[in-house]
Design an enzyme around this catalytic site. Structure first.
Site, PDB file in Angstrom:
ATOM      1  N   SER A  71       0.833  -1.210   0.000  1.00  0.00           N
ATOM      2  CA  SER A  71       0.000   0.000   0.000  1.00  0.00           C
ATOM      3  C   SER A  71       0.867   1.259   0.000  1.00  0.00           C
ATOM      4  O   SER A  71       2.046   1.227   0.353  1.00  0.00           O
ATOM      5  CB  SER A  71      -0.913  -0.004   1.225  1.00  0.00           C
ATOM      6  OG  SER A  71      -1.634  -1.211   1.292  1.00  0.00           O
TER       7      SER A  71
HETATM    8  C1  LIG Z   1      -3.361  -3.908  -0.384  1.00  0.00           C
HETATM    9  S1  LIG Z   1      -2.894  -5.565  -0.134  1.00  0.00           S
HETATM   10  C2  LIG Z   1      -2.305  -5.550   1.543  1.00  0.00           C
HETATM   11  C3  LIG Z   1      -0.969  -4.919   1.721  1.00  0.00           C
HETATM   12  C4  LIG Z   1      -0.234  -5.430   2.936  1.00  0.00           C
HETATM   13  N1  LIG Z   1      -0.873  -5.086   4.173  1.00  0.00           N
HETATM   14  C5  LIG Z   1       1.228  -5.006   2.918  1.00  0.00           C
HETATM   15  O1  LIG Z   1       1.702  -4.411   3.878  1.00  0.00           O
HETATM   16  O2  LIG Z   1       1.888  -5.325   1.928  1.00  0.00           O
HETATM   17  C6  LIG Z   1      -4.446  -6.394   0.095  1.00  0.00           C
HETATM   18  C7  LIG Z   1      -4.279  -7.856   0.390  1.00  0.00           C
HETATM   19  O3  LIG Z   1      -5.528  -8.380   0.818  1.00  0.00           O
HETATM   20  C8  LIG Z   1      -5.554  -9.729   0.431  1.00  0.00           C
HETATM   21  N2  LIG Z   1      -6.922 -10.251   0.516  1.00  0.00           N
HETATM   22  C9  LIG Z   1      -7.930 -10.120  -0.376  1.00  0.00           C
HETATM   23  N3  LIG Z   1      -9.028 -10.747   0.068  1.00  0.00           N
HETATM   24  C10 LIG Z   1      -8.698 -11.284   1.266  1.00  0.00           C
HETATM   25  C11 LIG Z   1      -9.412 -12.047   2.212  1.00  0.00           C
HETATM   26  N4  LIG Z   1     -10.694 -12.380   2.019  1.00  0.00           N
HETATM   27  N5  LIG Z   1      -8.764 -12.447   3.327  1.00  0.00           N
HETATM   28  C12 LIG Z   1      -7.475 -12.109   3.539  1.00  0.00           C
HETATM   29  N6  LIG Z   1      -6.751 -11.389   2.675  1.00  0.00           N
HETATM   30  C13 LIG Z   1      -7.366 -10.973   1.558  1.00  0.00           C
HETATM   31  C14 LIG Z   1      -4.956  -9.724  -0.946  1.00  0.00           C
HETATM   32  O4  LIG Z   1      -4.517 -11.010  -1.324  1.00  0.00           O
HETATM   33  C15 LIG Z   1      -3.843  -8.696  -0.782  1.00  0.00           C
HETATM   34  O5  LIG Z   1      -2.631  -9.330  -0.502  1.00  0.00           O
END
Ligand SMILES: C[S@@+](CC[C@H](N)C(=O)[O-])C[C@H]1O[C@@H](n2cnc3c(N)ncnc32)[C@H](O)[C@@H]1O
Length: 396
Positions: A71
């Site tokens: 992000s």
């Molecule tokens: C914007 S990224 C997060 C960035 C992360 N916090 C970092 O520091 O790199 C959003 C993440 O949410 C995950 N995601 C999507 N749906 C999800 C779910 N139902 N449960 C857990 N993770 C999920 C995606 O795979 C993705 O890796």
């Protein structure tokens, strides 16, 4: 002298200076966490300058759409300030991604705290584990799973943070909070995504402590929620508020019937479509919807607000009439036979926004209760599948 663009420590120091200057990272602990944590180790293969730019970095792309990213640092800082994790806290992060935010969280909760971080994608979790090891971070309990369900076996949590957008407030998250705990999530409200920090009150109501605008990838899995937009006609999409069902075929027809332009003072900016006036109209005016077109050029007969990826506006549909906010010149454009009726309704909404003191996302208070529960206060009601929200200016 080392090129500051390629030296990680210098690049990191410059990024953190920017986060402080812009008021995103405020508390010393958050500043220290960003200074201490080598973001580039969570983005292997990404040039140092890009790893430390204040931009989101896509890390997984499927069919041209990013499904994971590191992000944007300024948004991460804003959210860490909203979350306020403290030493000793148990924190659940939903959306582990690269593992970078989890690493920042471990510094903020310290050795007496606990960070559990879950991602729905096994490969991403494996990568996050490698990044954390490379950065020498221990103490993140990484899980593969659907964060829509939380991680019940390690509950309760003082803080739950989603780093992925959600359409709803799920009861699983509320059930896994400690009394007085905080749930921070990018939540769809009136079609806009808002980073809402909710505190759990003793009466079970979630009450927002802070609200900010944001733009995150959306949840996959059980919490995916409905599509963000609906097709109107080729090149045109509509975003309708929760529960609304406007006749989009009629809207499509009326777009070919531009009527009078009612000029008004004050130019609209891109942000006004998603925040401030646009958000207010979506929440309070029956028939409001956002219209989005991929056309970079002005469609003939009316003008929409440029968004960088096309044009967008907020409009109000009534039977046989439409009114849309336009810019260049700014005002309200009527469409269709009953366009003037729609104009009056849209203008009443604009007047009400001014009368309320021109509230933006950050000025709102949002209350959330389970679907079907008694309304916890007064304001615009947003009905979700699992929750109901009440949104009003904080000072009301
Ligand atoms: C914007 S990224 C997060 C960035 C992360 N916090 C970092 O520091 O790199 C959003 C993440 O949410 C995950 N995601 C999507 N749906 C999800 C779910 N139902 N449960 C857990 N993770 C999920 C995606 O795979 C993705 O890796």
């Amino acid at each position: 002298m080392t090129d500051p663009g390629s030296d990680p420590a210098q690049a990191r120091a410059r990024l953190v200076r920017g986060l402080r200057t812009h008021g995103c990272a405020i508390t010393p602990a958050v500043v220290e966490a960003f200074l201490a944590m080598p973001r580039h180790l969570f983005l292997p293969g990404v040039p140092i300058a890009d790893a430390y730019a204040d931009e989101a970095v896509p890390t997984q792309v499927v069919d041209g759409v990013a499904t994971s990213s590191a992000s944007q640092p300024s948004m991460m800082a804003i959210m860490l300030e909203q979350l306020a994790p403290a030493p000793g806290h148990r924190v659940l992060e939903i959306g582990a991604g690269t593992g970078y935010n989890a690493a920042l969280l471990t510094r903020l909760v310290g050795p007496s705290g606990r960070v559990v971080s879950v991602d729905i994608d096994e490969e991403l979790v494996e990568r996050a584990a490698r990044h954390l090891a490379e950065a020498g971070v221990t103490g993140v309990d990484l899980r593969v799973g659907d964060g829509a369900l939380g991680v019940p076996d390690a509950a309760p949590y003082d803080r739950i943070v989603l780093t992925v957008g959600s359409w709803d407030v799920r009861p699983e998250w509320v059930a896994q909070l400690t009394p007085g705990g905080r749930l921070l999530l990018p939540l769809t409200v009136g079609g806009s995504q808002l980073s809402v920090a909710f505190d759990l009150r003793p009466d079970g109501v979630l009450e927002s402590r802070s609200v900010r605008s944001c733009a995150f990838i959306r949840l996959r899995g059980a919490g995916a929620g409905p599509e963000a937009t609906e097709p109107v006609r080729p090149g045109w999409l509509a975003q309708v508020p929760e529960g609304a069902q406007p006749d989009l075929d009629l809207v499509a027809t009326m777009l070919d019937e531009p009527g009078k332009l009612h000029r008004s003072a004050g130019a609209l900016e891109r942000a006004d479509v998603w925040d401030g006036l646009g958000l207010w109209l979506m929440l309070t005016v029956p028939g409001a919807l956002r219209l989005l077109t991929s056309d970079a050029e002005d469609p003939p007969g009316y003008w929409l607000v440029p968004t960088g990826q096309g044009r967008a506006t907020v409009a109000v549909a009534v039977p046989d009439g439409l009114a849309a906010l336009v810019t260049e010149p700014s005002g309200v454009r009527a469409f269709g036979a009953q366009g003037e009726t729609a104009v009056r309704r849209l203008r009443a909404g604009i007047d009400a926004w001014y009368a309320a003191g021109c509230p933006h996302a950050a000025d709102l208070r949002i209350l959330a209760v389970p679907a079907g529960a008694a309304l916890p206060g007064e304001g615009a009601v947003v009905e979700k599948e699992l929750s109901r929200l009440v949104v009003a200016p904080a000072r009301a």
